[in-house]
Design a protein around this motif. Sequence first.
Motif, PDB file in Angstrom:
ATOM      1  N   GLU A   2       0.848  -1.189   0.000  1.00  0.00           N
ATOM      2  CA  GLU A   2       0.000   0.000   0.000  1.00  0.00           C
ATOM      3  C   GLU A   2       0.884   1.239   0.000  1.00  0.00           C
ATOM      4  O   GLU A   2       1.820   1.358   0.795  1.00  0.00           O
ATOM      5  N   ILE A   3       0.580   2.170  -0.873  1.00  0.00           N
ATOM      6  CA  ILE A   3       1.471   3.294  -1.134  1.00  0.00           C
ATOM      7  C   ILE A   3       1.681   4.179   0.094  1.00  0.00           C
ATOM      8  O   ILE A   3       2.790   4.674   0.322  1.00  0.00           O
ATOM      9  N   ILE A   4       0.642   4.371   0.911  1.00  0.00           N
ATOM     10  CA  ILE A   4       0.789   5.206   2.108  1.00  0.00           C
ATOM     11  C   ILE A   4       1.807   4.596   3.057  1.00  0.00           C
ATOM     12  O   ILE A   4       2.682   5.285   3.594  1.00  0.00           O
ATOM     13  N   THR A   5       1.695   3.286   3.257  1.00  0.00           N
ATOM     14  CA  THR A   5       2.645   2.589   4.132  1.00  0.00           C
ATOM     15  C   THR A   5       4.061   2.684   3.574  1.00  0.00           C
ATOM     16  O   THR A   5       5.014   2.978   4.310  1.00  0.00           O
ATOM     17  N   LEU A   6       4.212   2.442   2.282  1.00  0.00           N
ATOM     18  CA  LEU A   6       5.529   2.479   1.654  1.00  0.00           C
ATOM     19  C   LEU A   6       6.164   3.858   1.766  1.00  0.00           C
ATOM     20  O   LEU A   6       7.301   4.000   2.249  1.00  0.00           O
ATOM     21  N   VAL A   7       5.440   4.900   1.361  1.00  0.00           N
ATOM     22  CA  VAL A   7       5.990   6.260   1.365  1.00  0.00           C
ATOM     23  C   VAL A   7       6.318   6.714   2.786  1.00  0.00           C
ATOM     24  O   VAL A   7       7.383   7.298   3.033  1.00  0.00           O
ATOM     25  N   CYS A   8       5.420   6.431   3.727  1.00  0.00           N
ATOM     26  CA  CYS A   8       5.651   6.863   5.114  1.00  0.00           C
ATOM     27  C   CYS A   8       6.879   6.198   5.719  1.00  0.00           C
ATOM     28  O   CYS A   8       7.683   6.840   6.401  1.00  0.00           O
ATOM     29  N   MET A   9       7.047   4.905   5.452  1.00  0.00           N
ATOM     30  CA  MET A   9       8.191   4.196   6.031  1.00  0.00           C
ATOM     31  C   MET A   9       9.495   4.584   5.355  1.00  0.00           C
ATOM     32  O   MET A   9      10.539   4.697   6.016  1.00  0.00           O
TER      33      MET A   9
END
Length: 294
Positions: free
Chosen positions: A102-109
Amino acid sequence: MVNVVLGILGLFAAAFAVVFGKDLATNKDKLEPQTSFAKSTGIGFIVNFFDTLGIGSFAPTTALLRAFKQVEDRFIPGTLNVSCTIPVILEAFLFITSVKVEIITLVCMLAAAVIGAIIGAGIVSKLPEKTIQLIMGIALLATAFLMLAKQSGWIAGLGTGTAIGLSGGKLIIAIVGNFILGALMTAGIGLYAPCMALVYMLGMSPKVAFPIMMGSCAFLMPAASIRFVKEQAYNKKASLGITIGGIIGVLIAVYLVTSLPLDILTWLIIIVVTYTSITLLKAAIKSGENIENN
């Protein structure tokens, strides 16, 4: 958004490649005579193959370069960074495009790791190295045991996640965790195994760890590597050989990782996390012995 992430990473890769390529072209008649291009290429293939599996490349590369007398010790830090930058960026590209996160998880991490390396460096640098190694070593060993217990059927309900993203409190924990791991990288603690453990404990699919940990490192490395190139603090021939061999190793290993069943991949992660915990604990013990001797 994934295309934006890959686009930014592509710009970083291009910037580094231009600086690296220009320096090699300028100094093509000054490449190190004591360095074997064939041996360096072989080293690059081996260490980056296993790096793609999550083992990490800096420690084995250092050991092999010293064993084969390829690089002077004072040039090893720069050579490690410069030679592994393109292979690690390639790992990130391949895993981000082949493993669904999921893009939100990827970008945030990813952002958390980068910010951690920038801001957290000042905090981590003040902590005793032995303390960091002991804490991380024990934490990873405990995680490896819990993973082993789950895989062996000793306990139920742990690490059964197949999630490709996080939300709410778990996402906050993931962001804080990767911020800390990014900061620990500046103290020489590799991000791969701890990130694997973090992803597992939060209930995500084991495969999700790969694009997150590779992406985190890929965004951190180009800036440091460009600095080493500009300061001429690296071995040019070894770096070129390791880069070429590394690209081949990565391409083979990524196919292996993405095609493994989750059960086998989990066992691989248990091995990697255990190996890393043991190396950290051994380093902590050695550090303590050195202090006592002094």
